[in-house]
Design a protein around this motif. Structure first.
Motif, PDB file in Angstrom:
ATOM      1  N   HIS A 104      57.364  65.639  51.006  1.00 13.45           N
ATOM      2  CA  HIS A 104      56.579  66.528  50.145  1.00 13.45           C
ATOM      3  C   HIS A 104      55.226  65.922  49.802  1.00 13.45           C
ATOM      4  O   HIS A 104      54.205  66.597  49.887  1.00 13.45           O
ATOM      5  N   VAL A 105      55.235  64.627  49.450  1.00 14.39           N
ATOM      6  CA  VAL A 105      53.971  63.959  49.120  1.00 14.39           C
ATOM      7  C   VAL A 105      53.062  63.960  50.355  1.00 14.39           C
ATOM      8  O   VAL A 105      51.847  64.176  50.247  1.00 14.39           O
ATOM      9  N   GLY A 106      53.645  63.734  51.521  1.00 14.78           N
ATOM     10  CA  GLY A 106      52.874  63.753  52.763  1.00 14.78           C
ATOM     11  C   GLY A 106      52.114  65.052  52.934  1.00 14.78           C
ATOM     12  O   GLY A 106      50.911  65.059  53.234  1.00 14.78           O
ATOM     13  N   GLU A 107      52.799  66.152  52.709  1.00 17.47           N
ATOM     14  CA  GLU A 107      52.168  67.467  52.831  1.00 17.47           C
ATOM     15  C   GLU A 107      51.082  67.667  51.775  1.00 17.47           C
ATOM     16  O   GLU A 107      50.026  68.236  52.053  1.00 17.47           O
ATOM     17  N   ILE A 108      51.367  67.175  50.557  1.00 20.97           N
ATOM     18  CA  ILE A 108      50.399  67.320  49.473  1.00 20.97           C
ATOM     19  C   ILE A 108      49.114  66.561  49.812  1.00 20.97           C
ATOM     20  O   ILE A 108      48.004  67.073  49.663  1.00 20.97           O
TER      21      ILE A 108
END
Lengths: 220, 277
Positions: A104-108
């Protein structure tokens, strides 16, 4: 609801519940911290990586984001032990939540970086900044402001997902609550209490996030 | 999400994978380690639950303690793995626990995946009555016909289950255990049908208030379980449980039985072994 009994039992079970809350906080902080480190790397790879790296990391994020956390937890606990990596329930749970958080952080991070207009990078180049310098002084400060609100959201999701670790036997706050309920039969009272506690934890995280947001906001 | 389905799928995946390395000498492994790793739950009194002092306790836990006592002369040498009911079989299959004692009903399907020890309890459904109520026992309830209302925990088979014992009784289903007991207390129901163990435990906690109607049905066998393939370890646990119920450890077993179920067991007959009667 019987609140006299509830408070008496709450006092009796205070250590059990506090230990459970401690586990929940430890799991959440650990997973969010590790997940963020890994997630930033994932975001950078997705944005600036070689096409092959991008492809591999894209599969990683899509796979993890498309899998229920519950399944990830079971996989980390059971499947890894079949191939010889014997993690404790706590470690397997933190690993699962870390992986989930990182996707999720990667996408953010990817979203925030790609939202910055190309002109910024070009301007940075034109005044002679290296890629590293332009990232640190130009792109990252802007991306951070974008990232923060959604990152806080992910952190609260992780706190809520930590309840799933009870299935593999980690005595986090929800399982500790259920243990008290099984002895006292005060299900409504203690579930309500657990709900309030989870809300307070997440409310605290959101307020902390808002505070940081205000501090780093660009003054008008 | 259907937890059982997910676990079953995970489990199927495990079965497809090569079996967990096993040198077939669990007994030695446990003795060398110096403590027993026991799988059990923590949310079902009187079987396995946290007491007021934050200690795992219950009849299942006592069975594990009996095994630890037999291994090390110390019933406290146990590391507990607090597992959900759905995790019982996967945790055995992957070797996360040495032994599981967690009110596990013996079924042929499960016996294909784990190895059951000898039974240590027979569960069944019983009827709880108010002491000094209108109906004194099972015969009276049966004679009461449709005038008798039985409170039962909500379940697809609840009505059928009650009618097996009391064909004409009126069945009232309740959402939770406390509501079911409340129906009995307030006279909305003449009897509550629930697991014998739960019923006994409730009577232990509220002495002098309730009565067991003295009829049990729907038998289910509870046994501990181990990972298949290690006959030595299975034999050892069997021997321990067996001697708990019939031999030198009978005082330990019967004290635990009385503590959780309120019944004093008769000492095994001396002389000809009870097993062959």
């Amino acid at each position: 609801m019987n609140f006299t009994l509830f408070f008496a039992d709450l006092w009796t079970a205070r250590m059990n519940l506090l230990n459970g809350l401690g586990q929940t906080v430890l799991i959440s902080v650990g997973s969010v911290f590790l997940g963020t480190l890994l997630g930033v790397a994932v975001g950078l790879a997705l944005t600036y990586g070689h096409w092959l790296l991008r492809f591999v990391v894209r599969i990683y994020t899509d796979f993890l984001r498309g899998t229920p956390v519950f399944v990830l937890i079971l996989a980390c606990f059971y499947i890894l032990s079949v191939v010889g990596i014997d993690l404790s329930a706590f470690e397997a749970g933190v690993l699962a939540l870390t992986l989930f958080c990182s996707s999720h952080v990667g996408e953010i991070v990817r979203g925030a970086l790609s939202a910055i207009s190309k002109g910024q990078t070009e301007a940075a180049k034109s005044i002679g900044l290296t890629f590293r310098q332009s990232f640190v002084y130009v792109l990252m400060p802007q991306a951070l402001r974008q990232i923060l609100p959604t990152w806080v959201n992910t952190a609260t999701e992780i706190v809520k997902a930590s309840t799933l670790l009870s299935i593999i036997g980690v005595v986090e706050f929800l399982l500790a609550t259920q243990q008290v309920i099984s002895r006292t039969y005060l299900s409504l009272e203690f579930y309500l209490f657990a709900g309030v506690v989870y809300f307070l934890v997440n409310f605290a995280i959101e307020q902390a996030g808002r505070f940081v947001e205000r501090r780093i906001a660009i003054p008008n | 999400m259907n937890m059982k389905l997910v676990l079953a799928t995970t489990f199927a995946a495990l079965m497809a994978a090569p079996a967990v390395a096993q040198d077939g000498d669990k007994l030695k492994e446990v003795l060398d380690r110096g403590y027993l790793i026991l799988g059990s739950g923590s949310t079902n009194p009187p079987w396995h639950f946290m007491d007021g002092d934050n200690q795992l306790t219950g009849f299942d836990i006592d069975m594990g303690r009996l095994v630890a006592k037999a291994l090390f002369g110390d019933p406290d040498k146990i590391e507990y793995v607090q597992q959900s009911g759905d995790a019982r079989i996967p945790n055995l299959a992957t070797g996360k626990v040495d032994l599981t004692c967690q009110f596990m009903t013996v079924t042929a399907e499960r016996a294909q995946q784990v190895e059951f020890t000898i039974p240590y309890y027979r569960e069944g459904v019983g009827l709880l009555l108010m002491e000094g109520g209108d109906y004194a026992d099972y015969e009276a309830l049966k004679a009461g016909g449709s005038d008798v209302t039985v409170a039962v925990l909500q379940n697809v088979y609840a009505e059928e289950m009650v009618h097996t014992a009391l064909p004409e009784a009126t069945v009232d289903q309740y959402d939770s255990v406390d509501l079911m007991y409340q129906a009995l207390n307030s006279g909305r129901a003449e009897a509550a049908a629930t697991d014998q163990s739960a019923l006994r435990w409730f009577m232990v906690q509220n002495p002098g208030r309730y009565l067991d109607a003295g009829y049990g049905w729907n038998p289910q066998t509870y046994a501990c379980a181990v990972q298949p393939g290690d006959q030595r370890w299975l034999n050892f646990v069997n021997t321990v449980l067996h001697e708990g119920m019939t031999g030198v450890e009978f005082p330990f077993y019967s004290a635990s039985f009385e503590k959780w179920f309120g019944t004093e067991l008769e000492s095994p007959q001396i002389g000809f072994p009870v097993e062959y009667k």
